[in-house]
Write an enzyme that holds these catalytic residues in place. Sequence first.
Site, PDB file in Angstrom:
ATOM      1  N   GLY A  37      10.041  -0.701  -1.126  1.00 19.33           N
ATOM      2  CA  GLY A  37       9.530  -2.049  -0.916  1.00 19.33           C
ATOM      3  C   GLY A  37      10.409  -3.092  -1.555  1.00 19.33           C
ATOM      4  N   GLY A  47       5.423  -5.714   0.580  1.00 18.15           N
ATOM      5  CA  GLY A  47       6.830  -5.819   0.217  1.00 18.15           C
ATOM      6  C   GLY A  47       7.738  -6.136   1.387  1.00 18.15           C
ATOM      7  N   THR A  52       1.225  -3.119  -7.763  1.00 20.56           N
ATOM      8  CA  THR A  52       2.477  -3.522  -8.408  1.00 20.56           C
ATOM      9  C   THR A  52       2.135  -4.337  -9.626  1.00 20.56           C
ATOM     10  OG1 THR A  52       3.516  -3.750  -6.229  1.00 20.56           O
ATOM     11  CG2 THR A  52       4.642  -4.816  -8.062  1.00 20.56           C
ATOM     12  N   THR A  75       3.627  -9.451  -5.904  1.00 14.73           N
ATOM     13  CA  THR A  75       2.883  -8.257  -5.522  1.00 14.73           C
ATOM     14  C   THR A  75       2.386  -8.484  -4.098  1.00 14.73           C
ATOM     15  OG1 THR A  75       0.713  -9.022  -6.258  1.00 14.73           O
ATOM     16  CG2 THR A  75       2.098  -7.970  -7.910  1.00 14.73           C
ATOM     17  N   GLY A  76       2.080  -7.413  -3.423  1.00 14.09           N
ATOM     18  CA  GLY A  76       1.611  -7.541  -2.045  1.00 14.09           C
ATOM     19  C   GLY A  76       2.590  -6.909  -1.077  1.00 14.09           C
TER      20      GLY A  76
END
Length: 377
Positions: free
Chosen positions: A253, A277, A223, A274-275
């Site tokens: 997400g 979701g 992302t 980011t990461g």
Amino acid sequence: MITRRDFVKTASLSLAAASPVAALARPAAAGASPELLIRRTVRPVVVSDYSGWEFKNGGTENAVQRAFRLITEGRDVLDSIIAGVNIPELDPLETGIGYGALPNAAGVVELDASCMHGPKKRAGAVASLQGVRTPSLVARAVMDHTDHHLLVGAGAQQFARQMGFKIEEDLNTENSRRLWREWKRRVDPEHWLDPNRRESREMAAGRSMVRDGLIGEGSFWGTINCNAIGPNGDLCGVTTTSGLAWKIPGRTGDSPILGAGLYVDNEVGAAGSTGRGEANLYNLSSFLIVEAMRRGLSPKEAGMEALKRIRANTVEARLLNSKGNPNFNIRFFALNKRGEYAGVAMYHAGETKYAVCTENGAQAIELEPLLPGTPED
Ligand code: GLY
């Protein structure tokens, strides 16, 4: 009596002369009180995750550099940061965003994006969009041309076609197709029969590919979130992604969901992520961060508050490591109305830096972690 009014500078900024507050007196008209003009300027700042630093799509600028340049040339802040994130969206080497991103479980690239315009208090988003390399621009079109905030799937693609976007049959590259085939090879074909088993096998297969160096940890959840403040204090944000690699088709997400993968309040600040979701969808972390900054917390403190909330709400055994902490990473990028910023992460692992551009140029800065160790501990 001296009256005051704020004078907001909108002309392009002379960075060398910029000062947070400058006061000047305006001569009083005959018989009238002199008026004190207070000019407020902010140092423009662009903050993004590491994709905004790493990828240049064969050019000379990364996302934060392009966004910063356009902002300081006087362009609208949202236009500028979307032009920035178009770089990793179009770069086939970035396998977590846009063209060439890792596809879903059916081998189809599905993209999510959102954007928020602080001063206009408008927003747009798309989810599960196929065939358009730059979902951030489609999200922008949703914001500009509709009464809605989110279009999904076939409807989002039809809208993009109507807006004149080129619809491509397939956004895979040979690289993303090869990696998808490798993932299929590692997954038990019977995994659909048992949702719990499927979850662990899918995650295990994906993580084993990260461990084996086939895909970056950043691409697994790939992302870009990019937030910026312009010289007159305008705050905007954009998040764009292909979402979780090998996801179930239609899985959406946090990135296109306002308050989850992105939130902007022009009076307070901007935050994005980011990461994993799902953790943000459950905790609406970007909204939580902006609200924490509204209460007076710094961007770092606010980001840490969101990480603590996620940690507290992560209780399922399948999501915990041997220390009882989340077995996934997640990162937040927060910017407040004063141009102060922070990048925080659950762990200092995988992608350990984020990108910032100011008048001093672009730099990659270490993320500040909540927890020691790694998700795999
Ligand atoms: N944070 C990106 C996603 O989970 O889709």
